[in-house]
Enzyme design. Sequence first.
Site, mmCIF file in Angstrom:
data_model
loop_
_atom_site.group_PDB
_atom_site.id
_atom_site.type_symbol
_atom_site.label_atom_id
_atom_site.label_comp_id
_atom_site.label_asym_id
_atom_site.label_seq_id
_atom_site.Cartn_x
_atom_site.Cartn_y
_atom_site.Cartn_z
ATOM 1 N N SER A 290 3.163 -4.421 0.321
ATOM 2 C CA SER A 290 2.565 -4.051 -0.962
ATOM 3 C C SER A 290 1.804 -5.222 -1.596
ATOM 4 O O SER A 290 0.804 -5.677 -1.058
ATOM 5 C CB SER A 290 3.666 -3.518 -1.882
ATOM 6 O OG SER A 290 3.158 -3.043 -3.096
ATOM 7 N N LYS A 315 2.557 -1.359 3.554
ATOM 8 C CA LYS A 315 2.790 -0.494 2.407
ATOM 9 C C LYS A 315 1.601 -0.673 1.467
ATOM 10 O O LYS A 315 1.591 -1.577 0.643
ATOM 11 C CB LYS A 315 4.113 -0.861 1.736
ATOM 12 C CG LYS A 315 4.718 0.239 0.848
ATOM 13 C CD LYS A 315 3.986 0.407 -0.456
ATOM 14 C CE LYS A 315 4.668 1.369 -1.398
ATOM 15 N NZ LYS A 315 3.878 1.654 -2.609
ATOM 16 N N GLN A 319 1.088 4.289 -6.416
ATOM 17 C CA GLN A 319 1.829 5.369 -7.074
ATOM 18 C C GLN A 319 1.564 5.335 -8.587
ATOM 19 O O GLN A 319 1.682 4.279 -9.209
ATOM 20 C CB GLN A 319 3.336 5.253 -6.818
ATOM 21 C CG GLN A 319 3.780 5.746 -5.459
ATOM 22 C CD GLN A 319 3.365 4.818 -4.339
ATOM 23 O OE1 GLN A 319 3.598 3.618 -4.405
ATOM 24 N NE2 GLN A 319 2.735 5.361 -3.313
#
Length: 401
Positions: A290, A315, A319
């Site tokens: 991420s 990742k 979201q």
Amino acid sequence: MKRKLTLLVLSFVLLVFLTGNSSSHEESIYPQLKLFAKVIAIVQQNYVEKVEIKDLIEGALKGMLSSLDPYSEFMTPQEYEDMKIETEGKFGGVGMVITSEKGIITVVSPIEDTPAFKAGIKPRDKIIEIEGESTKGWSTRKAAHRLRGKPGTKVNFKVWREGENGVKSFTITREIIKIKSVKGPEIFDDRIAYIRLIAFRERVDKELKTALDKVKESNISALILDLRNNPGGLLDEAVKVSDLFLPQGKPIVYTQGREKSKRNDYFSTTAPYFTSPYPIVIMVNKGSASASEIVAGALHAWGTGVLLGEKTFGKGSVQSILPVEDNYTLRLTTARYYTPAGVCIEGDGLVPDIEVNLKPEEEEKVIKAFLEGKKEEDIQLQKALEFLRREIDKSKTVSKN
């Protein structure tokens, strides 16, 4: 009569839901919503135990969101509160970030200095059982809830680890997890600074600035930025950290939604806070995810950083938290991350310039080195130091000539 009433009520609710949509859209979605209402009515009428419509609807919504990807979910008010506790960086549990891959609960990374890290949990471990119950088909939220608990209590779970025979059992005592985002700097050879970023929580850029100030005071120009086992965190903090090293106006990352118009670009906004005459070595591994991948990808794209270690987790999805009603919330994947070079992080991850892949026994050695502070036994760190030593010596040779 009761069954007809249930169908009538549900049909009315679903019709209200459709208000404002085009007639063609209504025609395509209504038969499926009608089927949904019928199934609920049949279950409520015939299931062996009494069930509430509220519970059936919540379960259906959870299933719908979880079918999209590992990160989208329908959250009850309590689950939303749990999520907020996580992002504040202080919670009770064992200290690892998890996700779901093809319905299997998978460790993204253990968090340094936590019970999970000290117990030897590794990125990509598959958690197949918690307290004697199979986790097959569990949501990430459910698994996280079961792993958490009152500090001082124990939790038992089993993992399957690729490349190693058999299933490993763990019994870990829960603690209050307080995450410190930055460690260091440490100085090697009086010329190379080492800083470790553990997570991208709030104010990590300010913590990193403090560490970089110490590097500047020591008159050090070579830097190792260690992002191994850093599961990520906040997008804004990843952008701020990248901004510390890049010239003003450079693209850092962009997110792309379903529509072309749903693109957001993030740029560096100031002159670099820290510069180096040598490439900054950014250490990554399969637990780097991420926000870690955003920083690594940005610095690498502009030639500021050399990636060393193992391929990252991959990742790279965004979201968004979308309120529904009555304090119910959706956590929905609305876009994906792309590096300035246009590389989509999701699924593939980043491949290092200098690959230093570890065998299982070497991973154990590196974890032990972390726990005991024995940097000389950290194989990947030693490779990073060797690379920078060569770069420094090379520049000295060139300057003499």
